[in-house]
Design an enzyme around this catalytic site. Structure first.
Site, short mmCIF file in Angstrom:
data_model
loop_
_atom_site.label_atom_id
_atom_site.label_comp_id
_atom_site.label_asym_id
_atom_site.label_seq_id
_atom_site.Cartn_x
_atom_site.Cartn_y
_atom_site.Cartn_z
N GLY A 16 -2.21 -2.58 0.49
CA GLY A 16 -2.24 -1.13 0.43
C GLY A 16 -0.84 -0.60 0.62
N LEU A 17 -0.20 -0.21 -0.46
CA LEU A 17 1.21 0.22 -0.44
C LEU A 17 1.25 1.75 -0.36
CD1 LEU A 17 3.82 -1.46 -0.55
CD2 LEU A 17 3.98 -0.89 -2.98
N GLY A 19 3.95 3.71 0.45
CA GLY A 19 5.24 4.35 0.26
C GLY A 19 6.08 4.28 1.51
N GLY A 20 5.48 3.86 2.63
CA GLY A 20 6.20 3.71 3.88
C GLY A 20 6.80 2.33 4.04
N VAL A 21 7.61 2.17 5.08
CA VAL A 21 8.32 0.92 5.27
C VAL A 21 7.41 -0.20 5.77
CG1 VAL A 21 9.04 1.47 7.65
CG2 VAL A 21 10.42 -0.09 6.24
N ASP A 22 6.38 0.13 6.55
CA ASP A 22 5.52 -0.91 7.10
C ASP A 22 4.78 -1.68 6.00
OD1 ASP A 22 6.22 -0.34 9.74
OD2 ASP A 22 4.66 1.18 9.93
N MET A 42 -3.17 4.44 -2.81
CA MET A 42 -4.38 5.26 -2.72
C MET A 42 -4.02 6.73 -2.58
SD MET A 42 -6.54 2.97 0.02
CE MET A 42 -5.13 2.20 0.81
N CYS A 107 -11.31 6.75 9.07
CA CYS A 107 -10.57 6.52 7.83
C CYS A 107 -10.36 5.02 7.59
CB CYS A 107 -9.24 7.24 7.92
SG CYS A 107 -8.26 7.18 6.44
N GLY A 131 -0.09 -2.45 6.41
CA GLY A 131 1.04 -2.45 7.32
C GLY A 131 0.66 -2.11 8.74
N CYS A 204 -5.02 11.79 8.99
CA CYS A 204 -5.02 10.63 8.10
C CYS A 204 -5.15 11.03 6.64
CB CYS A 204 -6.17 9.70 8.50
SG CYS A 204 -6.33 8.24 7.48
#
Length: 371
Positions: A16-17, A19-22, A42, A107, A131, A204
């Site tokens: 699950g990408l 857009g954050g760094v984690d 998502m 969520c 992440g 969330c």
């Protein structure tokens, strides 16, 4: 065979990408470990994108940049209908009932480890990864256990306590042994553009926004008096649904009463009289509870412990673990007694139970109990 039981080279994993760094580093670590990695972005909220609160377009651009940098395929999906039906309607019902829900918990169960998991399996994945800072441990009997991450400050098991055995069997948490500082340092070494991106906060999937204004779009404002326990009127509230127990900020009543200057704290939401009762002591008796009653208990193992049961509990994310005893557990609820009184036990929030590093499950707080 459950995904967690296979060797990395045999597994196709969808991350699950966000857009954050984690999540970016989660994908990178899986690639390093030999997994066949793809990613999924998502979108879960349709409204307000033009107002600047919901950064879905920016997040998608960041996710695309990460996927391109790592050389992995990026899928996209819109779960807005699922989010509204499974999470947001519950969120509104709880606020209407003057409770304070935790949408991140629901969520995770309903979107990230249900809708996303089902979609990923439909794309041919054998597992999903996120992440989150958490750890899954498989035992010799084929069971799965959720443990706290190495980074105690970032640990997110509190928000994952509703997951079940099937969900955990398909879940990978590649950041379990990293600190947030190590994640950012690794992102910088990889040349990822989002290495310094601010952590997401707010509701969330909905993002950062002025919460009271956002809630007012869905719930009517019903003003009423703000009073002391003795009945001294101090001001007017916007509606009891807009406040939570223990709240200090945003009351708009200043700090002076009867010659004593100190901050005010929300202690009671008196629904019968539409009164908000506030006090000037952060550990006022009205704010303290020696125990609690909770509903909808969930046990990650599928089995409730036998009572009385000594364990640790957390009433909010990042709160230090509190020693307690589960006095009674039923199918619909449980009772907890704490070794030390707890402040602002808030209906609608989660109480989550631990034994050493293992997260056992949790329940939805119904009320605090004073002895």
């Amino acid at each position: 065979m459950p995904a967690n039981a296979q060797t990395p080279s045999a597994q196709r994993v969808i991350v699950g990408l966000s857009g954050g760094v984690d999540s970016a580093i989660a994908a990178h670590r899986l690639l390093e470990q030999g997994y066949a990695v793809e990613a999924l972005f998502m979108k879960n909220w349709e409204e307000d994108d033009a107002e600047g609160y919901c950064a879905a377009a920016e997040d998608l651009a960041d996710a695309r940049a990460v996927a391109e940098r790592l050389g992995i395929r990026l899928h996209t999906v819109n779960f807005s209908a699922e989010y509204w039906d499974r999470v947001f309607e519950y969120f509104l019902r709880e606020y209407q009932a003057l409770r304070t829900p935790n949408p991140d918990v629901l969520c995770n169960r309903e979107i990230k480890f249900a809708a996303f998991l089902d979609h990923a399996l439909g794309l041919g994945a054998e597992a999903i990864a996120t992440g989150h800072y958490a750890r899954v441990v498989a035992d010799a009997q084929g069971g799965y256990h959720l443990h706290r991450a190495v980074d105690a400050d970032k640990d997110q098991t509190y928000f994952l306590h509703l997951l079940d055995q099937e969900q955990l069997s398909r879940a990978l948490f590649p950041l379990a042994d990293l600190t947030k500082g190590e994640v950012r340092a690794l992102a910088r070494r990889l040349g990822l553009a989002n290495a310094a991106k601010k952590d997401s906060t707010g509701i969330c999937f909905i993002g950062e926004r002025r919460f009271s204004d956002f809630l007012a779009r869905y719930l009517p404002r019903e003003p009423g008096p703000i009073e002391t326990p003795e009945g001294v009127r101090l001001g007017e509230h916007h509606g009891l649904a807009y406040y939570t127990l223990g709240q200090r900020q945003g009351l708009g009543i200043g700090g002076v009463s009867q010659g004593r200057e100190a901050p005010w704290y929300v202690a009671v939401k008196d629904s019968a009289n539409n009164r908000l009762i506030v006090v000037q002591d952060s550990r006022h008796p009205l704010l303290m509870s020696t125990g609690l009653e909770a509903l909808q208990p969930h046990w990650i193992s599928g089995r409730a412990p036998e009572t009385p049961f000594r364990c640790l509990a957390r009433l909010r994310h990042r709160q230090p673990l509190q020693a307690c005893e589960l006095v009674e557990i039923g199918a619909d609820g449980c009772r907890v007694r704490f070794d030390e009184p707890q402040r602002a036990v808030t209906p609608g929030q989660s109480v989550v139970f631990y034994q050493e590093t293992e997260c056992l499950g949790g329940a939805v707080i119904e009320r605090g109990v004073a002895s």
